[in-house]
Design a protein around this motif. Structure first.
Motif, PDB file in Angstrom:
ATOM      1  N   ILE A  52       0.859  -1.194   0.000  1.00 39.67           N
ATOM      2  CA  ILE A  52       0.000   0.000   0.000  1.00 39.67           C
ATOM      3  C   ILE A  52       0.890   1.237   0.000  1.00 39.67           C
ATOM      4  CG2 ILE A  52      -1.699   1.331   1.329  1.00 39.67           C
ATOM      5  CD1 ILE A  52      -2.818  -1.314   2.390  1.00 39.67           C
ATOM      6  N   ALA A  53       0.595   2.170  -0.894  1.00 41.13           N
ATOM      7  CA  ALA A  53       1.305   3.453  -0.946  1.00 41.13           C
ATOM      8  C   ALA A  53       0.250   4.538  -0.804  1.00 41.13           C
ATOM      9  CB  ALA A  53       2.045   3.588  -2.266  1.00 41.13           C
ATOM     10  N   ILE A  54       0.287   5.275   0.303  1.00 39.48           N
ATOM     11  CA  ILE A  54      -0.747   6.275   0.539  1.00 39.48           C
ATOM     12  C   ILE A  54      -0.336   7.607  -0.083  1.00 39.48           C
ATOM     13  CG2 ILE A  54      -2.092   7.508   2.279  1.00 39.48           C
ATOM     14  CD1 ILE A  54      -1.638   5.157   4.183  1.00 39.48           C
ATOM     15  N   CYS A  55      -1.078   8.017  -1.085  1.00 42.33           N
ATOM     16  CA  CYS A  55      -0.932   9.326  -1.756  1.00 42.33           C
ATOM     17  C   CYS A  55       0.526   9.703  -2.003  1.00 42.33           C
ATOM     18  CB  CYS A  55      -1.682  10.397  -0.967  1.00 42.33           C
ATOM     19  SG  CYS A  55      -2.225  11.782  -1.993  1.00 42.33           S
ATOM     20  N   GLU A  56       1.094  10.602  -1.201  1.00 39.70           N
ATOM     21  CA  GLU A  56       2.476  11.067  -1.438  1.00 39.70           C
ATOM     22  C   GLU A  56       3.485   9.920  -1.505  1.00 39.70           C
ATOM     23  OE1 GLU A  56       2.986  14.273  -1.937  1.00 39.70           O
ATOM     24  OE2 GLU A  56       5.093  14.735  -1.552  1.00 39.70           O
ATOM     25  N   ASP A  57       3.237   8.821  -0.809  1.00 44.60           N
ATOM     26  CA  ASP A  57       4.144   7.661  -0.890  1.00 44.60           C
ATOM     27  C   ASP A  57       4.399   7.276  -2.341  1.00 44.60           C
ATOM     28  OD1 ASP A  57       4.396   7.331   1.871  1.00 44.60           O
ATOM     29  OD2 ASP A  57       2.846   5.773   2.009  1.00 44.60           O
ATOM     30  N   LEU A  58       3.348   7.329  -3.150  1.00 45.82           N
ATOM     31  CA  LEU A  58       3.466   6.861  -4.528  1.00 45.82           C
ATOM     32  C   LEU A  58       4.320   7.805  -5.380  1.00 45.82           C
ATOM     33  CD1 LEU A  58       2.350   4.428  -6.211  1.00 45.82           C
ATOM     34  CD2 LEU A  58       0.694   6.015  -7.158  1.00 45.82           C
ATOM     35  N   TRP A  59       4.422   9.072  -4.960  1.00 45.13           N
ATOM     36  CA  TRP A  59       5.196  10.043  -5.740  1.00 45.13           C
ATOM     37  C   TRP A  59       6.698   9.812  -5.578  1.00 45.13           C
ATOM     38  CZ3 TRP A  59       3.168  14.627  -8.345  1.00 45.13           C
ATOM     39  CH2 TRP A  59       1.777  14.616  -8.440  1.00 45.13           C
ATOM     40  N   HIS A  60       7.081   9.040  -4.569  1.00 46.69           N
ATOM     41  CA  HIS A  60       8.496   8.725  -4.370  1.00 46.69           C
ATOM     42  C   HIS A  60       8.779   7.420  -5.092  1.00 46.69           C
ATOM     43  CE1 HIS A  60       9.663  11.778  -1.313  1.00 46.69           C
ATOM     44  NE2 HIS A  60       8.357  11.914  -1.310  1.00 46.69           N
ATOM     45  N   LEU A  61       9.629   7.465  -6.108  1.00 40.99           N
ATOM     46  CA  LEU A  61       9.695   6.286  -6.965  1.00 40.99           C
ATOM     47  C   LEU A  61      10.366   5.099  -6.298  1.00 40.99           C
ATOM     48  CD1 LEU A  61      12.628   5.870  -8.669  1.00 40.99           C
ATOM     49  CD2 LEU A  61      11.844   7.947  -9.722  1.00 40.99           C
ATOM     50  N   SER A  62      11.044   5.346  -5.169  1.00 41.90           N
ATOM     51  CA  SER A  62      11.607   4.209  -4.435  1.00 41.90           C
ATOM     52  C   SER A  62      10.502   3.324  -3.857  1.00 41.90           C
ATOM     53  CB  SER A  62      12.499   4.717  -3.295  1.00 41.90           C
ATOM     54  OG  SER A  62      11.768   5.590  -2.458  1.00 41.90           O
ATOM     55  N   VAL A  63       9.325   3.897  -3.629  1.00 41.05           N
ATOM     56  CA  VAL A  63       8.274   3.125  -2.950  1.00 41.05           C
ATOM     57  C   VAL A  63       7.737   1.989  -3.832  1.00 41.05           C
ATOM     58  CG1 VAL A  63       6.040   3.256  -1.794  1.00 41.05           C
ATOM     59  CG2 VAL A  63       7.743   5.068  -1.447  1.00 41.05           C
ATOM     60  N   PRO A  64       7.255   2.297  -5.037  1.00 37.30           N
ATOM     61  CA  PRO A  64       6.853   1.170  -5.889  1.00 37.30           C
ATOM     62  C   PRO A  64       8.021   0.237  -6.209  1.00 37.30           C
ATOM     63  CG  PRO A  64       6.687   3.275  -7.064  1.00 37.30           C
ATOM     64  CD  PRO A  64       6.932   3.609  -5.645  1.00 37.30           C
ATOM     65  N   TYR A  65       9.220   0.790  -6.296  1.00 34.36           N
ATOM     66  CA  TYR A  65      10.391  -0.047  -6.552  1.00 34.36           C
ATOM     67  C   TYR A  65      10.575  -1.063  -5.420  1.00 34.36           C
ATOM     68  CZ  TYR A  65      15.169  -1.573  -7.252  1.00 34.36           C
ATOM     69  OH  TYR A  65      16.272  -2.361  -7.423  1.00 34.36           O
ATOM     70  N   LEU A  66      10.533  -0.553  -4.176  1.00 32.83           N
ATOM     71  CA  LEU A  66      10.735  -1.467  -3.037  1.00 32.83           C
ATOM     72  C   LEU A  66       9.642  -2.522  -2.977  1.00 32.83           C
ATOM     73  CD1 LEU A  66      11.913   1.055  -0.276  1.00 32.83           C
ATOM     74  CD2 LEU A  66      13.284  -0.701  -1.438  1.00 32.83           C
ATOM     75  N   TYR A  67       8.413  -2.123  -3.265  1.00 29.90           N
ATOM     76  CA  TYR A  67       7.325  -3.110  -3.251  1.00 29.90           C
ATOM     77  C   TYR A  67       7.546  -4.160  -4.333  1.00 29.90           C
ATOM     78  CZ  TYR A  67       4.365  -0.705   0.158  1.00 29.90           C
ATOM     79  OH  TYR A  67       3.842  -0.167   1.306  1.00 29.90           O
ATOM     80  N   SER A  68       7.957  -3.700  -5.495  1.00 34.14           N
ATOM     81  CA  SER A  68       8.141  -4.679  -6.564  1.00 34.14           C
ATOM     82  C   SER A  68       9.300  -5.611  -6.217  1.00 34.14           C
ATOM     83  CB  SER A  68       8.300  -3.975  -7.910  1.00 34.14           C
ATOM     84  OG  SER A  68       9.615  -4.053  -8.369  1.00 34.14           O
ATOM     85  N   ALA A  69      10.362  -5.050  -5.607  1.00 34.61           N
ATOM     86  CA  ALA A  69      11.498  -5.882  -5.205  1.00 34.61           C
ATOM     87  C   ALA A  69      11.070  -6.922  -4.168  1.00 34.61           C
ATOM     88  CB  ALA A  69      12.610  -5.005  -4.642  1.00 34.61           C
ATOM     89  N   ALA A  70      10.077  -6.550  -3.356  1.00 30.85           N
ATOM     90  CA  ALA A  70       9.607  -7.479  -2.316  1.00 30.85           C
ATOM     91  C   ALA A  70       8.594  -8.485  -2.877  1.00 30.85           C
ATOM     92  CB  ALA A  70       8.989  -6.695  -1.166  1.00 30.85           C
TER      93      ALA A  70
END
Lengths: 284, 287
Positions: free
Chosen positions: B145-163
């Protein structure tokens, strides 16, 4: 985002998607009026383009029967203002209520013959607003008709024309309002006439300000919306003294755009560290 | 053969500061999603409280096991639910949180990590930051889950995909702004670009759940959407209007895309780790 190229005389950076803006503003009016628990709105029609746009938006948001439109002339008001206010009212199916303010304004100043035209003009603006608030009782909100250019330049009377409960057009520059006016069907003669606060005979906004709205809008858009510095604007070809004058007007008039200052002495103070949303809703 | 999973996004307009009314509203949308045969319904950020809560944050906050959340748990017995609330952590910090409820209980909580405190935002004044990006098993696959601003930081989807996540749920309260900068609403443009980019280049589903309605003059623009791993928009909701958006998530499509376009398989996480560790002056375990 469109690349930013500001140059004097080129209004294209101010272009808006009028249909989108219209939708946003109509839904703003509906939502915020409902949240306040109100069912009607009141606005003053001056015969100018700003109040015409607000009338159009209000009629679309609530239906004409829930919009109270007031025309409040003073004895020196131009006949064209009445004519144009009526034309706008007719265009949007609004019943126009006329309440003249000459008697009370003249009675007040008859005891102070030295009042200058600015004081008289301010009194007229506050008289009009007090009538709008009176007519809002018990179930309406007063709509503001000041645009972003006027608000930023401080070109308005505090607690007079600047006062309102909701202002749908306060984030649109005069140039953008003219664009929106055409989209919402404001009659051409209202859109094209020279803007005037009509606080004295023959007054025009641009004459009094000493510069044109299109130039001012571009400078304000650069300074405010795009966070440019005065130097950036000057190197884009805008006149340095005009840029400084406008920036200084914005600085000097900031008090008109904020709530009154409250002296902090207690543990928790309204406006300082007692911070609640205005749209704080009841949990029934 | 894997089956597609129908999910719903409740593009709603929560009442600001009215928890009880919002609980009622959640039950109505959950009922509607159930009627549309969805297996999951995703609500926007802070859907149980509203967004600009300011000093109301403390009184609206609840612990993850608070009785006030019981109605969401009950409603999740036969449909999974992602809903937003203010979490009071055991250490008393307040967090913007989104929970994942399934089979009657809360299975996962994400606390918003990136709290915007610029422009029209002031999250950092009222809330503490989350410190973790955890994945969990959702009905639509391994998820983050990425809440709003979380998604604007590209490391966040990257880390989720890595996991190992194949879907990111992005509950948002995105205010509409920028009408003079060309094309569509500025924020809508940015969000669509982000959703499509992440979906296509991380080959995963992005479920963007945005709200509508106004708070103190600020209008939330809606436009919720589900974007597939091939970058196609499976479904998109209207702007500025409430809508129950339905979309089918197809795990077979994810598998096909990852076979065709094996970016994730070939990703060198070890190099990312080594670069960052060296930049931060940290040792790399096992190096």
């Amino acid at each position: 985002m469109r690349p930013l190229r500001l140059r004097p005389g080129d209004l294209s950076p101010l272009r808006i998607d009028e249909a989108l803006v219209r939708r946003m503003l109509v839904s703003f009016l509906r939502d915020e009026t409902a949240k306040a628990g109100m069912r009607r709105v009141v606005l003053g029609l001056s015969g100018g383009v700003d109040s015409a746009v607000v009338a159009a938006l209000a009629a679309e948001a609530f239906g004409p029967e829930r919009v109270t439109a007031l025309f409040t002339p003073y004895r020196t008001s131009a006949p064209a203002s009445r004519e144009h206010s009526q034309l706008v009212a007719d265009t949007y199916g609004l019943a126009l209520e006329e309440i003249e303010i000459t008697a009370q304004v003249d009675a007040f100043f008859s005891r102070m013959p030295n009042a200058d035209r600015v004081r008289i003009g301010n009194k007229m603006a506050r008289e009009r607003k007090s009538i709008e608030y009176d007519r809002s009782w018990p179930d309406a909100l007063v709509l503001g008709t000041s645009n972003k250019t006027e608000l930023l330049l401080g070109y308005g009377t505090q607690f007079g024309d600047l006062a309102s409960a909701l202002n749908p057009i306060g984030d649109l520059y005069k140039t953008q309002l003219r664009e929106l006016a055409l989209n919402v069907g404001v009659p051409g003669q209202v859109v094209s006439k020279p803007p005037s606060a009509e606080l004295w005979e023959g007054q025009t906004d641009e004459g009094e300000l000493g510069f044109g709205y299109s130039e001012a809008d571009l400078i304000l858009y650069g300074l405010v919306d795009r966070r440019m510095r005065a130097d950036d604007l000057v190197s884009s070809g805008f006149e340095g003294t005009l840029v400084s004058r406008i920036r200084e007007r914005v600085r000097k008039s900031h008090f008109k755009r904020v709530m009154p200052l409250i002296a902090k002495v207690s543990l928790r103070t309204i406006g300082h560290d007692f911070l609640y949303p205005r749209d704080w809703e009841a949990d029934l | 053969m894997t089956e597609t999973v129908r999910i719903a996004v409740a593009q709603c307009a929560p009442a600001l500061g009215a928890f009880g009314r919002n609980l009622d509203m959640h039950e109505r949308w959950i009922e509607q999603a159930r009627g549309a045969a969805a297996s999951l319904v995703v609500f926007p950020e802070l859907s149980l409280t509203g967004y600009y809560v300011k000093d109301l944050a403390g009184e609206l906050a609840c612990t993850a096991d608070d009785a006030r959340l019981e109605r969401i748990a009950l409603a999740s017995r036969d449909i999974d639910v992602i809903a937003g609330f203010i979490e009071r952590a055991p250490d008393a910090r307040l967090h913007i949180a989104s929970g994942y409820w399934a089979k009657g209980s809360l299975r996962h909580v994400h606390r918003k990590v990136y709290l915007p405190t610029y422009g029209i935002f002031d999250d950092g004044r009222y809330f503490g930051a989350g410190e973790h990006f955890g994945t969990f098993d959702s009905v639509a696959g391994r998820a983050g889950i990425a809440i709003c601003e979380d998604l604007w930081h590209l490391s966040v989807p990257y880390l989720y995909s890595a996991a190992g996540a194949t879907v990111i749920f992005a509950p948002s309260d995105s205010p509409g702004r920028g009408v003079a900068e060309g094309g569509d609403l500025g924020t809508a443009d940015s969000c669509r670009l982000m959703n499509r980019f992440y979906a296509q280049y991380l080959t995963m589903y992005i479920v963007f759940a945005n709200r509508v309605g106004h708070e103190d003059g600020i209008g939330f623009w809606g436009g919720s959407e589900v974007v597939a791993p091939d970058g196609s928009v499976v479904a998109r909701a209207a702007e500025f209007e409430e809508e129950l958006l339905l979309a089918d998530v197809d795990p077979a499509l994810t598998a096909r895309e990852r076979e065709r376009n094996p970016l994730i398989r070939d990703e060198r996480e070890d190099l990312v780790l080594r670069h960052l560790a060296s930049r931060l002056g940290l040792g790399v375990p096992g190096a």
